[in-house]
Write a protein that holds these residues in place. Structure first.
Motif, PDB file in Angstrom:
ATOM      1  N   THR A   1     -19.606  22.159  18.255  1.00  0.00           N
ATOM      2  CA  THR A   1     -19.183  20.836  17.794  1.00  0.00           C
ATOM      3  C   THR A   1     -19.007  19.851  18.941  1.00  0.00           C
ATOM      4  OG1 THR A   1     -16.855  21.472  17.857  1.00  0.00           O
ATOM      5  CG2 THR A   1     -18.040  21.806  15.792  1.00  0.00           C
ATOM      6  N   ALA A   2     -18.783  20.372  20.154  1.00  0.00           N
ATOM      7  CA  ALA A   2     -18.610  19.477  21.306  1.00  0.00           C
ATOM      8  C   ALA A   2     -19.924  19.175  22.005  1.00  0.00           C
ATOM      9  CB  ALA A   2     -17.631  20.102  22.299  1.00  0.00           C
ATOM     10  N   ASP A   3     -21.030  19.762  21.516  1.00  0.00           N
ATOM     11  CA  ASP A   3     -22.333  19.564  22.155  1.00  0.00           C
ATOM     12  C   ASP A   3     -22.939  18.258  21.656  1.00  0.00           C
ATOM     13  OD1 ASP A   3     -24.984  19.655  23.025  1.00  0.00           O
ATOM     14  OD2 ASP A   3     -25.034  21.831  22.938  1.00  0.00           O
TER      15      ASP A   3
ATOM     16  N   GLY B   1     -31.839  12.802   9.262  1.00  0.00           N
ATOM     17  CA  GLY B   1     -32.665  12.984  10.451  1.00  0.00           C
ATOM     18  C   GLY B   1     -33.869  13.871  10.201  1.00  0.00           C
ATOM     19  N   ALA B   2     -34.628  14.072  11.247  1.00  0.00           N
ATOM     20  CA  ALA B   2     -35.805  14.937  11.177  1.00  0.00           C
ATOM     21  C   ALA B   2     -35.374  16.381  10.969  1.00  0.00           C
ATOM     22  CB  ALA B   2     -36.621  14.807  12.465  1.00  0.00           C
ATOM     23  N   PRO B   3     -36.256  17.222  10.420  1.00  0.00           N
ATOM     24  CA  PRO B   3     -35.902  18.627  10.209  1.00  0.00           C
ATOM     25  C   PRO B   3     -35.511  19.353  11.487  1.00  0.00           C
ATOM     26  CG  PRO B   3     -37.894  18.057   8.999  1.00  0.00           C
ATOM     27  CD  PRO B   3     -37.583  16.883   9.878  1.00  0.00           C
ATOM     28  N   ALA B   4     -35.919  18.825  12.644  1.00  0.00           N
ATOM     29  CA  ALA B   4     -35.610  19.491  13.903  1.00  0.00           C
ATOM     30  C   ALA B   4     -34.150  19.371  14.293  1.00  0.00           C
ATOM     31  CB  ALA B   4     -36.485  18.912  15.026  1.00  0.00           C
ATOM     32  N   VAL B   5     -33.404  18.480  13.649  1.00  0.00           N
ATOM     33  CA  VAL B   5     -32.016  18.235  14.025  1.00  0.00           C
ATOM     34  C   VAL B   5     -31.090  18.995  13.088  1.00  0.00           C
ATOM     35  CG1 VAL B   5     -30.234  16.476  14.322  1.00  0.00           C
ATOM     36  CG2 VAL B   5     -32.601  15.962  14.931  1.00  0.00           C
ATOM     37  N   GLY B   6     -30.203  19.800  13.666  1.00  0.00           N
ATOM     38  CA  GLY B   6     -29.259  20.553  12.849  1.00  0.00           C
ATOM     39  C   GLY B   6     -28.562  21.609  13.679  1.00  0.00           C
ATOM     40  N   VAL B   7     -27.885  22.528  13.023  1.00  0.00           N
ATOM     41  CA  VAL B   7     -27.186  23.598  13.722  1.00  0.00           C
ATOM     42  C   VAL B   7     -28.155  24.415  14.562  1.00  0.00           C
ATOM     43  CG1 VAL B   7     -25.884  25.736  13.382  1.00  0.00           C
ATOM     44  CG2 VAL B   7     -25.329  23.714  12.026  1.00  0.00           C
ATOM     45  N   HIS B   8     -29.378  24.588  14.047  1.00  0.00           N
ATOM     46  CA  HIS B   8     -30.364  25.377  14.796  1.00  0.00           C
ATOM     47  C   HIS B   8     -30.713  24.718  16.122  1.00  0.00           C
ATOM     48  CE1 HIS B   8     -32.446  22.470  12.310  1.00  0.00           C
ATOM     49  NE2 HIS B   8     -33.503  22.551  13.084  1.00  0.00           N
TER      50      HIS B   8
ATOM     51  N   VAL C   1     -12.711  18.559  -5.778  1.00  0.00           N
ATOM     52  CA  VAL C   1     -13.258  19.283  -4.634  1.00  0.00           C
ATOM     53  C   VAL C   1     -12.098  19.658  -3.714  1.00  0.00           C
ATOM     54  CG1 VAL C   1     -14.735  19.176  -2.584  1.00  0.00           C
ATOM     55  CG2 VAL C   1     -15.454  18.038  -4.698  1.00  0.00           C
ATOM     56  N   VAL C   2     -12.073  20.915  -3.311  1.00  0.00           N
ATOM     57  CA  VAL C   2     -11.089  21.380  -2.337  1.00  0.00           C
ATOM     58  C   VAL C   2     -11.853  22.174  -1.278  1.00  0.00           C
ATOM     59  CG1 VAL C   2      -9.020  22.771  -1.942  1.00  0.00           C
ATOM     60  CG2 VAL C   2      -9.282  21.506  -4.075  1.00  0.00           C
ATOM     61  N   GLY C   3     -11.551  21.929  -0.004  1.00  0.00           N
ATOM     62  CA  GLY C   3     -12.302  22.641   1.022  1.00  0.00           C
ATOM     63  C   GLY C   3     -11.747  22.477   2.417  1.00  0.00           C
ATOM     64  N   CYS C   4     -12.396  23.157   3.335  1.00  0.00           N
ATOM     65  CA  CYS C   4     -12.112  23.050   4.767  1.00  0.00           C
ATOM     66  C   CYS C   4     -13.446  22.919   5.494  1.00  0.00           C
ATOM     67  CB  CYS C   4     -11.384  24.279   5.292  1.00  0.00           C
ATOM     68  SG  CYS C   4      -9.639  24.369   4.834  1.00  0.00           S
ATOM     69  N   ASP C   5     -13.553  21.950   6.385  1.00  0.00           N
ATOM     70  CA  ASP C   5     -14.754  21.840   7.204  1.00  0.00           C
ATOM     71  C   ASP C   5     -14.392  22.083   8.666  1.00  0.00           C
ATOM     72  OD1 ASP C   5     -13.512  19.529   8.060  1.00  0.00           O
ATOM     73  OD2 ASP C   5     -14.973  18.159   7.188  1.00  0.00           O
ATOM     74  N   PHE C   6     -15.343  21.826   9.553  1.00  0.00           N
ATOM     75  CA  PHE C   6     -15.148  22.102  10.975  1.00  0.00           C
ATOM     76  C   PHE C   6     -14.018  21.279  11.571  1.00  0.00           C
ATOM     77  CE2 PHE C   6     -18.046  18.605  10.532  1.00  0.00           C
ATOM     78  CZ  PHE C   6     -17.755  17.747  11.566  1.00  0.00           C
ATOM     79  N   ARG C   7     -13.646  20.179  10.904  1.00  0.00           N
ATOM     80  CA  ARG C   7     -12.550  19.353  11.402  1.00  0.00           C
ATOM     81  C   ARG C   7     -11.190  19.875  10.963  1.00  0.00           C
ATOM     82  NH1 ARG C   7     -15.987  14.187   9.415  1.00  0.00           N
ATOM     83  NH2 ARG C   7     -16.077  15.607   7.648  1.00  0.00           N
TER      84      ARG C   7
END
Length: 415
Positions: free
Chosen positions: A303-305, A167-174, A15-21
């Protein structure tokens, strides 16, 4: 540049990648492959590193390339080089993470249950991973190993939901997007009209959160308008008109180019503050001129929220549960891959056995025992076939004992 290595002989993965960090969204966007680029990369990886399976996972949090190959370390270095080249013009050095073998599988399993997301335990990533596997199947770039990983991941996700690690479906980027935009609108006071541009899975969830809040008026914009949605959804062709009348826009389409740029905001009142939140990958909103009165924000601002963060003690308990579940899934995948290798060996032994019994022994008797009568030749043939059968069974049993011993050693290591 490989960060971890272990048991690469057992798990032929990288696996090779870049995430938000590792990289901001504007540079992660450069890692998104179009169909032609993906085809060329898969072809080169197959030629240079024996890659037989490839999938690319692109989400709000990350872009990752996952391969199955007998040469995971070499394939990883090739993919890392491609990622570095695609981000070579970054204002700071971007270093992709690299995992091979068991560490690659462990990483993907952790990702699948939201343990590597900026909203820990988010549920949407599992769906996005399964969609990436389905896309790989459609493109015929999947493999036995990647299909096995997908099946085991499905069981892991169900166990993680039951254990409370997801977590619950309500938790996420949205949900982060909703809180970010709502806070901005309430702070700036004047208006509370919101446009949601793009009605994929995340867009629909964002729209649902705003529609459930009576403080805001919502208008949805999409490339296509489904039958029955004509009164609630506007066509993307009307985007400029829609943006002229709202105070915030959340952009989450899957377009490969900018959906909003300076020209899209021409005609709106510059003195009226406006927030444009881009949560798409690749980026959907170009840099906006200051004179338009629009503030551009993106995934990096979310990401800081801290909204949606769980109590620390409970989080620690869920982290421990998640690690245990991931290890169990990793052990299952290890056995699956090892058994696949054994099946290939057994098939070869069986083919050789059949050739000796059906071809080689009759030919040997015809050439070397022609002076014997039919009864003596049949008796000799029966004995020779019995010797081959005994030898074949000994090989089967040796392989079985070796497999059982390795599985037992793995269990000992776990304890």
């Amino acid at each position: 540049m490989i960060e971890k290595t272990s048991r690469t002989d057992v798990l032929p993965m990288a696996v090779v990648g870049c995430d938000f960090r590792r990289a901001p969204s504007r540079w992660r966007s450069r890692l998104v492959l179009d169909d032609a680029e993906r085809h060329d990369l898969v072809t080169e990886l197959g030629r240079s590193a024996g890659v037989d399976g490839f999938l690319d996972l692109t989400t709000c949090n990350r872009t990752e390339w996952v391969v199955s190959t007998p040469e995971p370390a070499w394939a990883a270095e090739l993919m890392r080089a491609v990622m570095l080249e695609r981000t070579s013009q970054a204002d700071e050095r971007i270093e992709p993470y690299v995992f091979v073998g068991a560490d690659a599988a462990r990483h993907i399993l952790s990702v699948s249950i939201g343990q590597e997301s900026f909203v820990v335990g988010e549920r949407q990533i599992a769906t996005q991973l399964f969609r990436a596997v389905e896309d790989a199947r459609r493109r015929q770039t999947t493999s036995r190993v990647l299909n096995g990983l997908s099946s085991i991941t499905g069981r892991l996700v169900r166990d993680a939901v039951a254990a409370g690690c997801i977590g619950a479906p309500a938790v996420g980027v949205h949900s982060l997007s909703y809180h970010f935009v709502a806070s901005w609108l309430l702070a700036h006071g004047r208006g509370r009209a919101v446009a949601v541009v793009g009605l994929g899975a995340i867009g629909r969830r964002v729209r649902g959160l705003f529609e459930a809040d009576p403080r805001f008026a919502v208008v949805a914009v999409n490339r296509t308008v489904a039958q029955g949605e004509e009164g609630r959804v506007r066509s993307i062709r009307e985007l400029r008109t829609v943006l002229a009348g709202v105070d915030a826009a959340i952009v989450c389409t899957s377009a490969p180019h900018h959906v909003i740029k300076d020209s899209t905001l021409e005609g709106r009142e510059a003195s009226r503050p406006m927030l444009v939140l881009d949560i798409g990958i690749p980026e959907q909103v170009a840099a906006l001129s200051p004179g338009l009165g629009a503030t551009r924000a993106g995934l990096d601002d979310l990401t800081a929220d801290p909204v949606g963060a769980r109590d620390m003690a409970e989080q620690t308990r869920h982290d421990d549960d998640a690690r245990m579940l991931v290890q169990r899934a990793l052990d299952e995948l290890t056995i699956f891959v090892r058994e696949g290798s054994v099946v290939d060996i057994l098939d070869e032994v069986r083919r050789r056995h059949e050739r000796f019994v059906d071809v080689e022994i009759p030919r040997f008797l015809a050439e070397r025992a022609g002076s014997l009568d039919d009864s003596e030749r049949a008796h000799l043939g029966f004995g020779l076939k019995g010797m081959v059968l005994t030898y074949t069974n000994d090989v089967f049993q040796a392989i079985k004992r070796s497999l059982v011993k390795e599985e037992g050693d793995d269990c000992t290591d776990m304890s």
